[in-house]
Write a protein that holds these residues in place. Structure first.
Motif, short mmCIF file in Angstrom:
data_model
loop_
_atom_site.label_atom_id
_atom_site.label_comp_id
_atom_site.label_asym_id
_atom_site.label_seq_id
_atom_site.Cartn_x
_atom_site.Cartn_y
_atom_site.Cartn_z
N LEU A 130 0.99 -1.20 0.00
CA LEU A 130 0.06 0.01 0.13
C LEU A 130 0.90 1.22 0.12
CD1 LEU A 130 -3.20 0.58 1.81
CD2 LEU A 130 -1.35 2.24 2.26
N LEU A 131 0.73 2.16 -1.01
CA LEU A 131 1.42 3.34 -0.97
C LEU A 131 0.66 4.61 -0.53
CD1 LEU A 131 4.15 4.95 -2.01
CD2 LEU A 131 2.82 5.00 -4.42
N CYS A 132 0.89 5.33 0.23
CA CYS A 132 0.05 6.47 0.46
C CYS A 132 1.03 7.69 0.00
CB CYS A 132 -0.04 6.83 1.96
SG CYS A 132 -1.10 8.19 2.57
N ALA A 133 0.19 8.48 -0.80
CA ALA A 133 1.28 9.55 -1.71
C ALA A 133 1.54 10.84 -0.44
CB ALA A 133 0.52 10.29 -2.63
N LEU A 134 2.70 11.05 -0.42
CA LEU A 134 2.96 12.54 0.45
C LEU A 134 3.04 13.71 -0.74
CD1 LEU A 134 5.80 11.13 2.72
CD2 LEU A 134 3.38 11.51 3.18
N SER A 135 3.52 13.44 -1.84
CA SER A 135 3.50 14.42 -3.09
C SER A 135 2.63 13.82 -4.18
CB SER A 135 4.84 14.49 -3.49
OG SER A 135 5.20 13.22 -4.32
N PRO A 136 2.20 14.65 -5.13
CA PRO A 136 1.66 14.04 -6.34
C PRO A 136 2.60 12.69 -6.81
CG PRO A 136 1.42 16.54 -6.63
CD PRO A 136 2.38 16.03 -5.19
N PHE A 137 1.95 11.57 -6.73
CA PHE A 137 2.84 10.20 -7.12
C PHE A 137 2.21 9.74 -8.32
CE2 PHE A 137 4.97 6.68 -6.61
CZ PHE A 137 6.15 6.77 -5.78
N LEU A 268 -1.69 9.87 -7.89
CA LEU A 268 -2.38 9.97 -6.76
C LEU A 268 -1.97 11.37 -6.24
CD1 LEU A 268 -0.67 6.66 -5.05
CD2 LEU A 268 -3.18 7.01 -6.12
N ARG A 269 -3.28 11.94 -5.53
CA ARG A 269 -3.19 13.08 -4.86
C ARG A 269 -2.50 12.89 -3.24
NH1 ARG A 269 -8.47 12.44 -6.56
NH2 ARG A 269 -8.97 13.80 -8.48
N PRO A 270 -1.86 13.60 -2.81
CA PRO A 270 -1.31 13.58 -1.60
C PRO A 270 -2.56 13.21 -0.47
CG PRO A 270 -0.28 15.47 -2.44
CD PRO A 270 -1.32 15.16 -3.59
N GLY A 271 -2.13 12.26 0.30
CA GLY A 271 -2.94 11.82 1.27
C GLY A 271 -4.01 10.61 0.60
N SER A 272 -3.93 10.26 -0.38
CA SER A 272 -4.65 8.98 -0.93
C SER A 272 -3.61 8.08 -1.24
CB SER A 272 -5.29 9.24 -2.34
OG SER A 272 -4.34 9.85 -3.52
N ALA A 273 -4.08 6.69 -1.28
CA ALA A 273 -3.26 5.66 -1.21
C ALA A 273 -3.69 4.47 -2.33
CB ALA A 273 -3.43 4.91 0.08
N SER A 439 -9.98 16.24 5.47
CA SER A 439 -9.07 15.77 4.45
C SER A 439 -9.64 15.95 3.11
CB SER A 439 -9.13 14.10 5.04
OG SER A 439 -8.33 13.47 3.91
N THR A 440 -8.91 16.79 2.56
CA THR A 440 -9.60 16.93 1.21
C THR A 440 -9.56 16.17 0.09
OG1 THR A 440 -7.58 18.26 0.70
CG2 THR A 440 -9.43 19.67 1.77
N HIS A 441 -8.59 15.05 0.43
CA HIS A 441 -8.34 14.04 -0.61
C HIS A 441 -8.99 12.85 -0.38
CE1 HIS A 441 -5.68 17.04 -1.93
NE2 HIS A 441 -5.12 16.83 -1.04
N ALA A 442 -9.82 12.75 0.77
CA ALA A 442 -10.60 11.41 1.27
C ALA A 442 -11.26 10.90 -0.22
CB ALA A 442 -11.61 11.54 1.99
N ALA A 443 -11.12 9.45 -0.42
CA ALA A 443 -11.86 8.83 -1.29
C ALA A 443 -12.46 7.63 -0.72
CB ALA A 443 -10.81 8.18 -2.14
N THR A 444 -13.29 6.98 -1.49
CA THR A 444 -13.91 5.66 -0.89
C THR A 444 -12.95 4.49 -0.61
OG1 THR A 444 -15.84 5.85 -2.52
CG2 THR A 444 -15.46 3.85 -1.55
N ALA A 445 -13.17 4.06 0.69
CA ALA A 445 -12.22 3.01 1.29
C ALA A 445 -12.82 1.53 0.64
CB ALA A 445 -12.27 3.12 2.64
#
Length: 456
Positions: A130-137, A268-273, A439-445
């Motif tokens: 699982l990769l969680c972005a800290l920058s645009p990835f 990926l946006r920062p905060g999304s995985a 968390s402005t980058h939340a997505a469906t889990a």
């Protein structure tokens, strides 16, 4: 609690800025720094000071697994830490790769061991990630929809690709009609679920990766030139074509450049995985992120690498219908500002918390945990008085025996633990995402799967 001294992996594709900046060292670093390892993996165990002696985390865990990991973790995974936490900093593209599931790894490693030990498998474990972005990835993750892949290859105008396009068009998806769908930048659907068995995609991949040797340079050259042309157009696949052009500077003549066009290009946006399951084809292109994985070395590569490529085994393990979903944070029940990235892996779970000036319980409260301070500073306190202070870039290990841990401070912490709690059927780990407002980058889990199901 023990402060950890993590291990830096100086792979050639790494950054000379990201890890040095995170850990407060001189920027730029003397050479590329690709990964910061925080765990007990034998290829790079972190160090700590315990009872006045510098030891590796691997030595500490093996010395008393029940105390360090907890009985539940030992019963499920044996006397080893089942996860590895990393910060990954990619300035250049990584290989196109896939990982086996638990059953495949056990069978293949067992057969390899019985046959003398030589082969592509390093152990008998799966390797979900699982990769969680800290920058645009920027990533390539999962297969494109079959019709979209055909339309993209058509748009290149490369006659040599006709056999591959015919495989995709003849697969019964949508006849390869000109698809105007754009590259994905955060959806949790990788587009491969509509492909049925996915046989045409697998055969298209096989055809490209096994292209006749005498014609490979010509094929790759034509595709890269076409991608360079399309990357300047406002079309739906400009970003994917631009990625091919950039990757070609690092891997000229590599068939993986052509094969990458069958894969879904995302940023990926920062905060999304992004969760990489068994059989899910993927490659990292560029970015900085926190990565957690099962503690395995089983990687099967297809291209964009100087390491060993094993096309037949990769094709055997690749599942064209595997979803490689983007996952948003889900809020954990309780007073702390803590989120968890729910995924089907039971070897690990990744949490993110924002401590406050009021001491609050650290989540999770049990099992082996590794805490990384990604921003700000925080103080952790064990019930009974022991404290550890973490500044930006610091990390520590909490054994299962450390209970009642509280955290206070500011910034952002990432906490790695096992996935056993999140997959226990009688445990309600999360509630409706009340934290989504912050968390402005939340997505469906993704919902967790029951313990015992086949996983990567």
């Amino acid at each position: 609690m023990d402060l950890l001294e993590p291990i830096i992996k100086p792979y050639a594709w790494g950054s000379r800025e990201a890890l040095a900046r995170l850990t407060g060292r001189h920027v730029p670093s003397a050479g590329p720094e690709a990964e910061l390892w925080m765990g007990e993996h034998p290829s790079g165990p972190a160090r700590l000071v315990r009872d006045g002696r510098t030891r590796t985390l691997r030595e500490v865990v093996s010395g008393d697994p029940v105390r360090e990991l907890g009985p539940e973790c030992v019963d499920r995974f044996g006397g080893r830490l089942p996860f590895l936490l990393k910060v990954i900093a990619a300035d250049q593209p990584l290989s196109i790769q896939v990982h086996p599931d638990r059953q495949q790894a056990r069978a293949a490693y067992g057969a390899q061991t019985a046959n003398g030990g030589e082969g592509p498998y390093s152990d008998d474990w799966p390797k979900p990630e699982l990769l969680c972005a800290l920058s645009p990835f920027e990533v390539l993750a999962g297969f494109r929809d079959q019709g979209e892949a055909a339309a993209l290859l058509k748009s290149l105008g490369v006659d040599r690709l006709r056999p591959v396009i015919e495989l995709l068009v003849g697969g019964g998806d949508d006849n390869g009609s000109d698809d105007n769908g754009s590259d994905d930048n955060g959806s949790d659907d990788n587009g491969s679920d509509d492909n049925g068995s996915g046989v045409p995609l697998t055969e298209a991949l096989r055809t490209l990766l096994q292209w006749p040797a005498h014609d490979r340079d010509a094929l790759v050259g034509e595709v890269v030139r076409a991608c360079t042309r399309l990357s300047d157009d406002p079309g739906p696949h400009a970003a994917a074509c631009a990625a091919v052009t950039r990757m070609a500077r690092h891997h000229p003549g590599d068939l993986g450049l052509v094969a990458s066009l069958l894969m879904r290009h995302q940023v990926l946006r920062p905060g999304s995985a992004l969760y990489m399951p068994a059989g899910g084809l993927h490659a990292y292109v560029q970015g900085v992120g926190v990565e957690i994985m099962a503690a395995s070395d089983n990687v099967l590569r297809a291209g964009l690498t100087t390491k060993e490529v094993n096309v037949p085994e990769l094709l055997r393990v690749t599942d064209p219908a595997a979803r490689v979903p983007v996952i948003g944070p889900s809020a954990v029940v309780g007073p702390s500002r803590t989120d968890v990235y729910l995924c089907p892996a039971e070897e690990f779970a990744l949490y993110r918390t924002e401590p406050t000036s009021t001491p609050l319980p650290l989540v999770p409260q049990a099992g082996p945990r590794i805490v990384l301070c990604e921003e700000g500073a925080a103080r952790l306190r064990v019930e009974g008085g022991e404290t550890v202070t973490l500044d930006r870039g610091d990390c520590c290990f909490l054994p299962d025996s450390d209970r009642g841990v509280t955290v206070e401070g500011s910034g952002t912490l990432f906490i790695a633990g096992t996935g056993l709690t999140t997959h226990r059927p009688d445990t309600d780990v999360t509630r409706a995402p009340a934290h989504a407002q912050r968390s402005t980058h939340a997505a469906t889990a993704m919902p967790p799967t029951p313990t015992g199901a086949n996983r990567t």
